[in-house]
Design an enzyme around this catalytic site. Structure first.
Site, short mmCIF file in Angstrom:
data_model
loop_
_atom_site.label_atom_id
_atom_site.label_comp_id
_atom_site.label_asym_id
_atom_site.label_seq_id
_atom_site.Cartn_x
_atom_site.Cartn_y
_atom_site.Cartn_z
N HIS A 153 0.84 -1.20 0.00
CA HIS A 153 0.00 0.00 0.00
C HIS A 153 0.87 1.24 0.00
O HIS A 153 2.09 1.15 0.19
CB HIS A 153 -0.93 0.02 1.23
CG HIS A 153 -0.19 0.13 2.54
ND1 HIS A 153 0.16 -0.98 3.29
CD2 HIS A 153 0.29 1.20 3.24
CE1 HIS A 153 0.79 -0.59 4.39
NE2 HIS A 153 0.90 0.73 4.38
N HIS A 199 -5.95 -1.83 4.50
CA HIS A 199 -5.84 -0.70 3.58
C HIS A 199 -5.04 -1.10 2.34
O HIS A 199 -4.07 -1.86 2.43
CB HIS A 199 -5.26 0.55 4.21
CG HIS A 199 -3.94 0.41 4.90
ND1 HIS A 199 -3.51 -0.74 5.52
CD2 HIS A 199 -2.95 1.30 5.08
CE1 HIS A 199 -2.33 -0.54 6.04
NE2 HIS A 199 -1.94 0.68 5.78
N HIS A 214 4.68 7.23 2.45
CA HIS A 214 5.48 6.01 2.32
C HIS A 214 4.85 5.00 1.38
O HIS A 214 3.66 5.01 1.14
CB HIS A 214 5.74 5.35 3.69
CG HIS A 214 4.53 4.77 4.37
ND1 HIS A 214 3.82 5.43 5.32
CD2 HIS A 214 3.93 3.56 4.26
CE1 HIS A 214 2.83 4.67 5.78
NE2 HIS A 214 2.87 3.52 5.14
N HIS A 246 1.14 -0.30 15.00
CA HIS A 246 0.18 0.77 14.77
C HIS A 246 -1.09 0.50 15.58
O HIS A 246 -1.49 -0.65 15.73
CB HIS A 246 -0.27 0.79 13.30
CG HIS A 246 0.75 1.28 12.35
ND1 HIS A 246 1.37 2.51 12.46
CD2 HIS A 246 1.25 0.73 11.23
CE1 HIS A 246 2.20 2.66 11.46
NE2 HIS A 246 2.17 1.59 10.69
N TYR A 255 9.71 1.85 10.04
CA TYR A 255 9.83 2.85 8.98
C TYR A 255 11.28 3.28 8.84
O TYR A 255 11.97 3.49 9.84
CB TYR A 255 9.03 4.11 9.32
CG TYR A 255 7.55 3.97 9.21
CD1 TYR A 255 6.90 4.08 7.99
CD2 TYR A 255 6.78 3.78 10.34
CE1 TYR A 255 5.54 3.98 7.90
CE2 TYR A 255 5.40 3.67 10.26
CZ TYR A 255 4.79 3.77 9.03
OH TYR A 255 3.43 3.69 8.96
N GLU A 265 8.12 1.53 4.43
CA GLU A 265 7.67 0.74 5.58
C GLU A 265 7.78 -0.73 5.20
O GLU A 265 7.50 -1.11 4.06
CB GLU A 265 6.19 1.06 5.88
CG GLU A 265 5.61 0.20 7.01
CD GLU A 265 4.11 0.40 7.24
OE1 GLU A 265 3.37 0.59 6.25
OE2 GLU A 265 3.69 0.35 8.40
FE FE2 Z 1 1.74 1.91 5.95
#
Ligand code: FE2
Length: 307
Positions: A153, A199, A214, A246, A255, A265
């Site tokens: 993503h 996502h 990112h 997260h 990251y 990431e």
């Molecule tokens: Fe991400």
């Protein structure tokens, strides 16, 4: 309602020094270089991806993202979505087949955040790298670095988050899996999916359009994320944060930066999403915990260092 977009298919990233970038993405992340074109662009992929490439590196004077592409089911879907984008008021640009190495015709449009997106139906299928499709072994033995499995993503910063949410939901058939809302219930962050992932693309509100936060690559396990942290130190690669978890999506993450300053990431895990799930809500006043679940405070870099 889903409309036939399958997955993120590629991202074209601008880099300042192509040789350094190729070394970073292939030796450290472990992506596989699959070719170069007449423009000098370099094509790479994660070893589990079935299509020819997913990352394109282009040498330029500024870092950042040129565009992100999504693969759709077939040409009928591509034509349908093209018509719907135009009817919605988007300008659609046509890019002929093979402008990107082995990729069919693409249509390109700009989101209200200023980012460019593409849809395409065909890309040369080369299969997973290093293993057969018949009686496949677990993994290829000669992977490098972090052994990133796939491009997963992008997180993008820009204005007009509500309008972007409507475009991706109403025209493109994405679903809102998670969101960050302000005290007036306005969306300041949206995490959109076309499948079961938490996502496929995410946006955070920012006054400046078309900013790249990112590109993210999937790893197999938390142990692999910790090992990525070791490799970041072994190679003196600039780190942003991590390893951590997260709050948003609950993925386990680290990251770091490529030599041009683009943030990368690598992560594993994360929540799943079905079409009947209600969007998860994180409140902007708890953004520290939403982004970095363990520290519960944001580092300034995460919000301000963009390319
Ligand atoms: Fe991400």
């Amino acid at each position: 309602m889903r409309k036939g977009i399958m997955r993120p298919g590629h991202v074209q990233i601008r880099v300042l020094d192509l040789a350094e970038a190729v070394s970073h993405y292939s030796e450290l992340l472990g992506l596989i270089e699959v070719g170069r074109d007449a423009q000098g662009r370099v094509y790479l992929k994660g070893w589990t991806e079935v299509d020819k490439f997913s990352v394109v590196l282009r040498q330029a004077d500024t870092a950042g993202m040129d565009f992100m592409g999504f693969k759709v089911l077939n040409n009928a879907v591509l034509e349908q979505l093209e018509g719907e984008l135009i009817a919605y008021g988007c300008e659609v640009e046509h890019i002929p087949a093979d402008e990107l190495f082995g990729c069919g015709r693409r249509i390109r449009f700009q989101a209200p955040t200023g980012h460019y997106f593409e849809l395409y139906a065909d890309k040369q299928k080369t299969g997973k790298w290093g293993i057969s499709n018949i009686n496949p072994e677990a993994w290829p033995r000669n992977l490098k670095g972090m052994k990133a499995t796939r491009f997963d993503h992008c997180l993008l910063y820009g204005p007009n988050i509500e309008q972007t949410h409507m475009l991706f939901r109403d025209v493109l058939g994405f679903e809102l899996a998670e969101q960050v809302v302000d005290p007036e219930n306005q969306k300041v962050g949206i995490f959109m999916t076309v499948g079961m992932k938490s996502h496929d693309v995410a946006f955070i509100d920012c006054p400046e359009p078309n900013k790249f936060h990112h590109a993210s690559f999937f790893l197999d396990s938390w142990e692999a994320v910790l090992r990525a942290g070791d490799l970041i130190s072994m190679t003196d690669t600039p780190i942003d944060i991590g390893p951590t978890r997260h709050g948003l999506t609950h993925g386990q993450t680290i990251y770091f930066f490529d030599p041009s300053g683009n943030r990368n990431e690598v992560f594993c895990g994360g929540d799943y999403h079905y079409p009947d799930h209600q969007p998860v809500i994180w409140k902007v006043e708890d953004l520290g915990k939403a982004i970095f679940y363990h520290d519960r405070v944001l580092n300034e870099r995460f919000l301000t260092v963009l390319t």
